[in-house]
Write a protein that holds these residues in place. Structure first.
Motif, short mmCIF file in Angstrom:
data_model
loop_
_atom_site.label_atom_id
_atom_site.label_comp_id
_atom_site.label_asym_id
_atom_site.label_seq_id
_atom_site.Cartn_x
_atom_site.Cartn_y
_atom_site.Cartn_z
N GLY A 99 65.57 99.40 68.44
CA GLY A 99 66.80 99.49 67.92
C GLY A 99 66.98 98.41 66.96
N ILE A 100 66.75 97.08 67.55
CA ILE A 100 66.89 95.88 66.65
C ILE A 100 66.18 96.12 65.42
CG2 ILE A 100 66.88 93.21 66.49
CD1 ILE A 100 67.54 93.45 69.85
N ASP A 101 64.86 96.59 65.51
CA ASP A 101 64.10 96.51 64.33
C ASP A 101 64.48 97.25 63.47
OD1 ASP A 101 62.24 94.78 65.52
OD2 ASP A 101 60.55 96.11 65.96
N MET A 102 65.05 98.57 63.88
CA MET A 102 65.82 99.57 63.21
C MET A 102 66.94 98.93 62.39
SD MET A 102 65.64 103.13 65.02
CE MET A 102 66.20 104.27 63.58
N ALA B 116 66.87 107.25 73.50
CA ALA B 116 67.11 107.35 71.73
C ALA B 116 68.65 107.06 71.91
CB ALA B 116 67.18 109.11 71.25
N GLU B 117 69.51 106.97 72.91
CA GLU B 117 70.96 106.44 72.75
C GLU B 117 71.07 104.81 72.43
OE1 GLU B 117 73.87 107.90 72.78
OE2 GLU B 117 72.65 109.73 72.74
N PHE B 118 69.79 104.28 72.56
CA PHE B 118 69.81 102.76 72.16
C PHE B 118 69.15 102.64 70.51
CE2 PHE B 118 69.32 102.72 76.61
CZ PHE B 118 70.32 101.89 77.08
N LEU B 119 68.85 103.63 69.88
CA LEU B 119 68.51 103.47 68.57
C LEU B 119 69.56 103.74 67.71
CD1 LEU B 119 64.81 105.63 69.20
CD2 LEU B 119 65.46 102.94 69.09
N PRO B 120 69.80 103.10 66.59
CA PRO B 120 70.77 103.24 65.81
C PRO B 120 70.41 104.25 64.51
CG PRO B 120 69.60 101.21 65.09
CD PRO B 120 69.01 101.86 66.33
N VAL B 121 70.43 105.57 64.97
CA VAL B 121 70.01 106.64 64.30
C VAL B 121 71.28 107.34 63.73
CG1 VAL B 121 67.79 107.14 65.26
CG2 VAL B 121 69.72 108.30 66.03
N ASP B 122 72.47 106.95 64.03
CA ASP B 122 73.56 107.61 63.54
C ASP B 122 74.84 106.57 63.88
OD1 ASP B 122 74.84 107.80 66.20
OD2 ASP B 122 73.99 110.08 66.50
N GLU B 123 75.89 106.55 63.23
CA GLU B 123 76.86 105.75 63.27
C GLU B 123 77.50 105.65 64.89
OE1 GLU B 123 78.47 103.39 61.42
OE2 GLU B 123 76.76 104.02 60.28
N ASP B 124 77.53 106.37 65.59
CA ASP B 124 77.88 106.15 67.20
C ASP B 124 76.86 104.93 67.69
OD1 ASP B 124 80.09 107.35 66.96
OD2 ASP B 124 79.46 109.17 67.90
N LEU C 168 67.21 95.95 61.39
CA LEU C 168 66.82 95.17 60.39
C LEU C 168 65.80 95.70 59.25
CD1 LEU C 168 65.67 92.10 62.87
CD2 LEU C 168 67.84 92.34 61.27
N ASP C 169 65.71 97.17 59.42
CA ASP C 169 64.87 97.99 58.62
C ASP C 169 63.35 97.55 58.61
OD1 ASP C 169 66.91 99.52 57.48
OD2 ASP C 169 67.44 98.29 56.06
N LEU C 170 63.02 97.07 59.79
CA LEU C 170 61.64 96.90 60.04
C LEU C 170 60.65 98.07 60.40
CD1 LEU C 170 61.84 93.69 62.03
CD2 LEU C 170 61.41 93.73 59.46
N ARG C 171 61.74 99.20 60.85
CA ARG C 171 60.98 100.47 61.29
C ARG C 171 62.02 101.60 60.99
NH1 ARG C 171 58.42 97.44 64.55
NH2 ARG C 171 56.92 97.55 66.11
N ASP C 172 61.30 102.66 60.66
CA ASP C 172 62.06 103.90 60.36
C ASP C 172 62.23 104.70 61.66
OD1 ASP C 172 59.70 105.01 60.45
OD2 ASP C 172 59.79 105.83 58.37
N GLU C 173 63.11 105.78 61.56
CA GLU C 173 63.23 106.52 62.73
C GLU C 173 61.92 107.27 63.20
OE1 GLU C 173 65.82 110.13 64.40
OE2 GLU C 173 66.37 109.50 62.48
N ALA C 174 61.25 107.62 62.52
CA ALA C 174 59.77 108.37 62.72
C ALA C 174 58.92 107.38 63.50
CB ALA C 174 59.13 108.88 61.50
N ALA C 175 58.82 105.96 62.75
CA ALA C 175 57.90 105.04 63.44
C ALA C 175 58.49 104.60 64.95
CB ALA C 175 57.65 103.80 62.63
N THR C 176 59.57 104.64 65.03
CA THR C 176 60.37 104.33 66.25
C THR C 176 60.08 105.38 67.44
OG1 THR C 176 61.68 102.78 65.13
CG2 THR C 176 62.49 103.70 67.54
#
Length: 188
Positions: free
Chosen positions: A160-163, A82-90, A165-173
């Motif tokens: 993470g790249i898909d997120m 999850a550290e690779f997913l842009p789910v927060d600013e950091d 680009l708004d291709l996937r949301d956090e739940a789907a990811t």
């Protein structure tokens, strides 16, 4: 770390081409002389800032795991990925910086050597955790920990790249990450 974080912010928002010793000094609110003293050249600044990023991400993953109280290997690996997913600013900053370094590595052999060189600390940590799980009998002994790390990190990076680009949301990811973890550990 303050100077490295200034490099990351510039790289994330304007790319590594926009990074100069002067701009980093301004962004970090330190003197140009201080930046020159510690890093000497832009190349060294870029290389060392990437190393700091890897260490920072590894520490964050460890802290997240220790703060959850979850003891399972699966939970730890999920936190690391999850550290690779842009789910927060950091984490968004982390991914944008990595993409900036990736782009620069395509044309700059010295940056490519650092970017593609030794596996970052987080990848080593992940492989060590997989090996420990194998030794405890919690993971199939026939799996190759390094190949599993490469596969899972590639999946997480692409997601993470898909997120971004708004291709996937956090739940789907997270569902896709869980699917891949289920492949290793069996269904939850």
């Amino acid at each position: 770390m303050r100077i490295a974080k200034a490099v990351w912010r510039l790289a994330a928002h304007r790319g590594l081409e926009a990074v100069s010793l002067r701009q980093v000094a301004d962004e970090a609110e330190v003197s140009m002389r201080l930046v020159q003293y510690y890093f000497h050249t832009k190349q060294r600044l870029l290389q060392e800032s990437l190393g700091y990023l890897d260490a920072w991400i590894s520490e964050r993953a460890r802290l997240r795991h220790s703060g959850t109280g979850e003891a399972t290997g699966r939970a730890l690996l999920r936190l690391v990925l999850a550290e690779f997913l842009p789910v927060d600013e950091d984490r968004r900053l982390n991914l944008l910086v990595r993409l900036a370094y990736f782009t620069r590595a395509l044309s700059d052999p010295e940056v490519a050597e650092v970017f593609l060189g030794n596996p970052p600390e987080l990848q080593d940590y992940f492989v060590d955790q997989l090996r420990a799980l194998q030794e405890r009998g919690d993971l199939d002994a026939g799996l190759d920990p390094e190949m599993e790390m490469e596969t899972l990190f590639s999946v997480a990076t692409a997601l993470g790249i898909d997120m971004l680009l708004d291709l996937r949301d956090e739940a789907a990811t997270m569902a896709i990450l869980d699917y891949n973890l289920d492949r290793l550990f069996g269904p939850r």
